[in-house]
Design an enzyme around this catalytic site. Sequence first.
Site, PDB file in Angstrom:
ATOM      1  N   GLY A  64     -15.158   3.802  23.371  1.00  0.00           N
ATOM      2  CA  GLY A  64     -16.484   4.401  23.271  1.00  0.00           C
ATOM      3  C   GLY A  64     -16.448   5.904  23.408  1.00  0.00           C
ATOM      4  O   GLY A  64     -17.365   6.510  23.965  1.00  0.00           O
ATOM      5  N   GLY A  68     -22.083   9.628  24.270  1.00  0.00           N
ATOM      6  CA  GLY A  68     -22.490   9.381  25.643  1.00  0.00           C
ATOM      7  C   GLY A  68     -21.425   9.683  26.676  1.00  0.00           C
ATOM      8  O   GLY A  68     -20.729  10.701  26.641  1.00  0.00           O
ATOM      9  N   GLY A  70     -18.595   8.225  27.216  1.00  0.00           N
ATOM     10  CA  GLY A  70     -17.230   8.232  26.695  1.00  0.00           C
ATOM     11  C   GLY A  70     -16.855   9.570  26.100  1.00  0.00           C
ATOM     12  O   GLY A  70     -15.727  10.064  26.300  1.00  0.00           O
ATOM     13  N   ASP A 111     -13.052  -2.660  17.099  1.00  0.00           N
ATOM     14  CA  ASP A 111     -14.346  -3.279  17.305  1.00  0.00           C
ATOM     15  C   ASP A 111     -14.158  -4.338  18.378  1.00  0.00           C
ATOM     16  O   ASP A 111     -13.450  -5.321  18.173  1.00  0.00           O
ATOM     17  CB  ASP A 111     -14.841  -3.913  16.002  1.00  0.00           C
ATOM     18  CG  ASP A 111     -16.253  -4.474  16.115  1.00  0.00           C
ATOM     19  OD1 ASP A 111     -16.700  -4.738  17.249  1.00  0.00           O
ATOM     20  OD2 ASP A 111     -16.903  -4.647  15.070  1.00  0.00           O
ATOM     21  N   LEU A 112     -14.766  -4.134  19.542  1.00  0.00           N
ATOM     22  CA  LEU A 112     -14.564  -5.035  20.668  1.00  0.00           C
ATOM     23  C   LEU A 112     -15.047  -6.453  20.388  1.00  0.00           C
ATOM     24  O   LEU A 112     -14.641  -7.393  21.083  1.00  0.00           O
ATOM     25  CB  LEU A 112     -15.272  -4.491  21.912  1.00  0.00           C
ATOM     26  CG  LEU A 112     -14.632  -3.261  22.554  1.00  0.00           C
ATOM     27  CD1 LEU A 112     -15.582  -2.646  23.575  1.00  0.00           C
ATOM     28  CD2 LEU A 112     -13.297  -3.613  23.207  1.00  0.00           C
ATOM     29  N   ASN A 138     -14.727   1.822  28.744  1.00  0.00           N
ATOM     30  CA  ASN A 138     -16.040   2.458  28.853  1.00  0.00           C
ATOM     31  C   ASN A 138     -17.094   1.870  27.914  1.00  0.00           C
ATOM     32  O   ASN A 138     -18.262   1.798  28.260  1.00  0.00           O
ATOM     33  CB  ASN A 138     -15.872   3.965  28.573  1.00  0.00           C
ATOM     34  CG  ASN A 138     -17.180   4.665  28.325  1.00  0.00           C
ATOM     35  OD1 ASN A 138     -17.894   5.058  29.250  1.00  0.00           O
ATOM     36  ND2 ASN A 138     -17.516   4.846  27.048  1.00  0.00           N
ATOM     37  N   SER A 188     -21.337  -2.142  36.446  1.00  0.00           N
ATOM     38  CA  SER A 188     -22.686  -1.608  36.571  1.00  0.00           C
ATOM     39  C   SER A 188     -23.360  -2.191  37.796  1.00  0.00           C
ATOM     40  O   SER A 188     -23.035  -3.303  38.231  1.00  0.00           O
ATOM     41  CB  SER A 188     -23.517  -1.972  35.329  1.00  0.00           C
ATOM     42  OG  SER A 188     -24.886  -1.652  35.508  1.00  0.00           O
ATOM     43  N   TYR A 210     -31.209 -17.973  28.316  1.00  0.00           N
ATOM     44  CA  TYR A 210     -30.792 -16.604  28.007  1.00  0.00           C
ATOM     45  C   TYR A 210     -31.884 -15.600  28.372  1.00  0.00           C
ATOM     46  O   TYR A 210     -33.058 -15.771  28.044  1.00  0.00           O
ATOM     47  CB  TYR A 210     -30.464 -16.445  26.521  1.00  0.00           C
ATOM     48  CG  TYR A 210     -30.128 -15.018  26.145  1.00  0.00           C
ATOM     49  CD1 TYR A 210     -28.839 -14.527  26.335  1.00  0.00           C
ATOM     50  CD2 TYR A 210     -31.099 -14.148  25.643  1.00  0.00           C
ATOM     51  CE1 TYR A 210     -28.519 -13.208  26.025  1.00  0.00           C
ATOM     52  CE2 TYR A 210     -30.792 -12.830  25.333  1.00  0.00           C
ATOM     53  CZ  TYR A 210     -29.499 -12.367  25.524  1.00  0.00           C
ATOM     54  OH  TYR A 210     -29.180 -11.064  25.226  1.00  0.00           O
TER      55      TYR A 210
END
Length: 337
Positions: A64, A68, A70, A111-112, A138, A188, A210
């Site tokens: 990332g 931001g 990252g 791409d995660l 990150n 977080s 969800y």
Amino acid sequence: MRNIKRREFISGTSAAVALALLPTSLRAAISTANPPKSEFGANSTAEEVTAGLDLSGRTYAITGANSGLGYETTRVLASRGAHVLAIARTMEKAEQACATIQGDTTPYFLDLAELDSVANAGAAIRASGVTLDGLICNAGIMALPELQQVNGIERQFAVNHLGHFVLINQLMEQVAAAEQGRFVILSSLAHRRAPEVGIEFDNLSGERDYTPWGAYGHSKLANALCSLELARRLQGTATTSNSLHPGVINTNLGRNLPWYQRVLGKLVGWTFMKSVEEGAATSCYVATHPDLAKVSGHYFADCNPADGTDNLRNEELAAQLWAVSEDLTRDYLPTPL
């Protein structure tokens, strides 16, 4: 993906797979130094916490890196002399970030959500022969308004946790080869929104009850537990792993929030949110500060050790999560763990 059956915003307008637990003998308590209290705090910036550090000769990789936190982390580490592998979701974004940062940077992409992509990036970094003084996990997604899945797995869990789990293992030897390598995993404060049981191994699909924040908290708890178990596995070595809460920051991580929350953040966020410069401080502190050379298996916020839920420190839960994650991603791991 083959057969794989950041950061808390303000709520409202204001702010199945189950493995037997590993043997107790494999869940020994982490033996590390107690984290020292630093001189830094919530208002410290990434530049301030790295002031006076010469990172010449060191190499860090960060996901990332194009925006931001990252981007700011990449910029500051490079400004201190480090070589930074700036990883973004596309090569174009990675190259654009590197082009605007003064210092030694190299673009990579993955791409995660696509574990083939993560494995390919890991292989490319290994092939470069680089030794990593730190891997900073990150990147992430947050509070998807509706359930989305990646090959049967709830998307936030798949991206925030499983994608980074594969990258960590792909680059394990590169970090371990450093004189004092560090894994830095962004969790977080939102880990507190995870289900009461912690990780719902029988509901990784997210199909049962969800909620956007519940699923995000689930993935962020997984990030912290991954770091905890990794620290246990690294005992007896010079390599460490720690997780952290960067703070509440108005970045594009919040792009999936309702429009009124995004507007609120832009209008009055300055009254309760950190700046990007402040938000990147804890990542930079945990990744580089000499005082943390022997500190592993801990959770940080505001550049200091912080408390979390009981689940965040649950070693049995961490061990089970690692085993489940390994089983889900086995085809993308470089070697058996």
